[in-house]
Design a protein around this motif. Structure first.
Motif, PDB file in Angstrom:
ATOM      1  N   ALA A  48       0.818  -1.211   0.000  1.00  0.00           N
ATOM      2  CA  ALA A  48       0.000   0.000   0.000  1.00  0.00           C
ATOM      3  C   ALA A  48       0.856   1.268   0.000  1.00  0.00           C
ATOM      4  N   ASP A  49       2.187   1.103  -0.119  1.00  0.00           N
ATOM      5  CA  ASP A  49       3.114   2.243  -0.117  1.00  0.00           C
ATOM      6  C   ASP A  49       2.969   3.101   1.134  1.00  0.00           C
ATOM      7  N   ALA A  50       2.803   2.480   2.283  1.00  0.00           N
ATOM      8  CA  ALA A  50       2.728   3.221   3.540  1.00  0.00           C
ATOM      9  C   ALA A  50       4.046   3.960   3.778  1.00  0.00           C
ATOM     10  N   PRO A  51       3.998   5.224   4.200  1.00  0.00           N
ATOM     11  CA  PRO A  51       5.242   5.965   4.427  1.00  0.00           C
ATOM     12  C   PRO A  51       6.053   5.417   5.593  1.00  0.00           C
ATOM     13  N   PHE A  52       5.346   4.928   6.618  1.00  0.00           N
ATOM     14  CA  PHE A  52       6.027   4.276   7.735  1.00  0.00           C
ATOM     15  C   PHE A  52       5.029   3.386   8.454  1.00  0.00           C
ATOM     16  N   VAL A  53       5.557   2.398   9.167  1.00  0.00           N
ATOM     17  CA  VAL A  53       4.718   1.431   9.887  1.00  0.00           C
ATOM     18  C   VAL A  53       5.145   1.428  11.352  1.00  0.00           C
TER      19      VAL A  53
END
Length: 216
Positions: free
Chosen positions: A111-116
């Protein structure tokens, strides 16, 4: 084919009642994907999971309800004052939790999350800290910790037991464990939630900016 970029991974840990979930919500508000290891631990012991027969072998049928679900209260009563039993339970559950976390991380990358963010009171013991780029230790004063637990409806005796096992000095012990696991001090951040929500948010946003800059 170019490999998909892996998002920055921040681990949150620290004593109960010190604000891990509050910090996680703040990070979610600014675009982070939050993985709650406690939620995954419950999922790891749902009916049909491979953990249940192992739990039955170790703790017996008394820890299951009539419909075959794990009786969490019964298990908690056994392991709360029995460190060996707790370690056995964790050895059964942690591998499944790590597998579920890996699934969540893969979905976040897709999902191309910027950070987790991985929120876990057992971040280190569960083998999750080693996956994280940064680890934040969320802490607060003992009086504030007790006040928050009272606000959750916890009974006094239960609070005393919890604070006895997660009391003063835990943050320092967590630092030692992190460094023993190969974490450098530059990737460890201590965030106090003693202040107001606005003050805590300011600390969180500052720490996040530093982490994102370090990951570039």
């Amino acid at each position: 084919m170019t490999a998909k970029r892996q998002p920055l991974l921040i681990g949150l840990t620290g004593p109960i009642g010190c604000g891990k979930s509050t910090v996680a919500r703040m990070l979610a508000d600014v675009g982070g994907t939050v993985v709650d290891a406690d939620v995954l631990a419950r999922r790891a012991t749902e009916p049909g999971r491979a953990t249940l027969p192992l739990i039955g072998e170790r703790f017996g049928n008394a820890v299951f309800t009539a419909d075959g679900e794990m009786d969490r209260a019964a298990v908690a009563r056994i392991v709360f004052d029995d460190e060996a039993a707790l370690r056995d339970l964790e050895r059964i559950i942690h591998p499944e939790v790590r597998r579920l976390v890996a699934q969540e991380l893969a979905s976040a990358a897709d999902a191309d999350a910027p950070f987790v963010v991985i929120e876990a009171i057992k971040l280190i013991e569960g083998g999750l800290a080693e996956r994280c780029d940064h680890v934040w230790l969320i802490t607060c004063g003992a009086a504030i910790q007790r006040q928050r637990l009272v606000g959750r409806g916890a009974e006094s005796a239960d609070i005393d037991r919890r604070l006895a096992t997660q009391g003063e000095g835990l943050t320092g012990r967590l630092e030692v464990l992190l460094e023993a696991a190969g974490r450098s001090r530059s990737t460890i951040r201590i965030i106090s939630t003693d202040g107001s929500l606005d003050e805590t948010r300011e600390l969180v946003e500052e720490a996040l900016a530093d982490a994102l800059d370090d990951g570039r």
